[in-house]
Scaffold this active site. Structure first.
Site, PDB file in Angstrom:
ATOM      1  N   CYS A  80       0.839  -1.198   0.000  1.00 32.83           N
ATOM      2  CA  CYS A  80       0.000   0.000   0.000  1.00 32.83           C
ATOM      3  C   CYS A  80       0.881   1.258   0.000  1.00 32.83           C
ATOM      4  CB  CYS A  80      -0.993  -0.070   1.148  1.00 32.83           C
ATOM      5  SG  CYS A  80      -2.380   1.024   0.877  1.00 32.83           S
ATOM      6  N   HIS A 165      -3.553  -4.994   2.218  1.00 33.35           N
ATOM      7  CA  HIS A 165      -2.860  -5.389   3.452  1.00 33.35           C
ATOM      8  C   HIS A 165      -3.139  -6.853   3.788  1.00 33.35           C
ATOM      9  CE1 HIS A 165      -1.865  -1.335   5.246  1.00 33.35           C
ATOM     10  NE2 HIS A 165      -2.708  -0.972   4.294  1.00 33.35           N
ATOM     11  N   GLU A 167      -1.326  -8.516   5.916  1.00 39.77           N
ATOM     12  CA  GLU A 167      -0.807  -8.766   7.274  1.00 39.77           C
ATOM     13  C   GLU A 167      -1.872  -8.566   8.348  1.00 39.77           C
ATOM     14  OE1 GLU A 167      -0.381  -6.084   5.567  1.00 39.77           O
ATOM     15  OE2 GLU A 167      -0.428  -4.329   6.879  1.00 39.77           O
TER      16      GLU A 167
HETATM   17  N1  GLN Z   1      -3.279   6.367   1.205  1.00 40.60           N
HETATM   18  C1  GLN Z   1      -2.007   6.029   1.737  1.00 40.60           C
HETATM   19  C2  GLN Z   1      -0.883   6.777   1.014  1.00 40.60           C
HETATM   20  O1  GLN Z   1      -1.112   7.447   0.062  1.00 40.60           O
HETATM   21  C3  GLN Z   1      -1.746   4.551   1.682  1.00 40.60           C
HETATM   22  C4  GLN Z   1      -2.703   3.800   2.593  1.00 40.60           C
HETATM   23  C5  GLN Z   1      -2.191   2.522   3.137  1.00 40.60           C
HETATM   24  O2  GLN Z   1      -0.984   2.261   3.170  1.00 40.60           O
HETATM   25  N2  GLN Z   1      -3.088   1.722   3.639  1.00 40.60           N
HETATM   26  O3  GLN Z   1       0.235   6.684   1.418  1.00 40.60           O
END
Ligand code: GLN
Length: 192
Positions: A80, A165, A167
């Site tokens: 992410c 995610h 995890e």
């Molecule tokens: N929206 C976050 C970003 O731009 C990422 C979100 C996440 O890691 N769950 O960094």
């Protein structure tokens, strides 16, 4: 062979939840945040969290060059926010990145926090939390899973990214952790 040591970058975000997944996949978990600690691991996970905050902390603690050097030598999995940090191109808004994976990611493209959702990827329950969309991938990038017609799990050589995610699911190890620990093991064998 010694267990592969997986360092989870511990500046911000979801660090500790990786421990049991890494251990169940046959690796050793380590939370890392200093150049000395970076040198002692076989691979890195850049966790989910907030990529802009992570970037600021990387700059505040002057870790960019040391991470860049480590990433040029070892496997890296960006999750992410972490996938945003390792993408070659970042949009909405554009942001500095390590550029390890030839993909374009569009930040927060699934909507705001309230639109965070669950999905099943390769038989495993995962969470998408303000995830980026992988809008473009180069030809040599392998798409390992898609969600709503967009890649959500990609790999090229020793670099891997998931926009979700795994995890946070309490069923150990996730298929993605298993894949990454295997990748690290194979890479260590080749390098030995
Ligand atoms: N929206 C976050 C970003 O731009 C990422 C979100 C996440 O890691 N769950 O960094």
């Amino acid at each position: 062979m010694a267990k592969p040591v997986i360092g989870v970058l511990a500046l911000q975000g979801a660090v500790e939840p990786h421990r049991k997944h890494i251990e169940a996949a046959g690796g050793e978990f380590r939370a890392v945040k200093t150049p000395g600690q970076f040198e002692d691991v076989d691979a890195f996970i850049l966790p989910g969290g907030e990529s802009t905050t992570m970037l600021k902390l990387i700059e505040t603690f002057d870790l960019w060059d040391s991470l860049k050097k480590q990433f040029a030598e070892k496997p890296v999995w960006g999750i992410c926010a972490g996938s945003i940090l390792i993408a070659e191109n970042v949009t909405s808004p554009a942001q500095k990145s390590f550029g390890l994976l030839p993909v374009t990611v569009q930040r927060n493209a699934y909507g705001r926090q309230l639109q965070s959702s669950h999905a099943v990827i390769n038989g495993y329950d995962i969470s998408l939390i303000r995830a980026p969309v992988i809008a473009k991938v180069a030809n040599d990038v392998t798409v390992k899973a898609e969600h709503e017609g967009k890649p959500v799990w990609v790999e090229k050589g020793r670099y891997m990214a998931t926009t979700f995610h795994p995890e946070l699911t309490l069923d150990y190890p996730s298929p993605m952790h298993r894949e990454f620990v295997n990748l690290v093991q194979n890479y260590k064998k080749k390098a030995a």
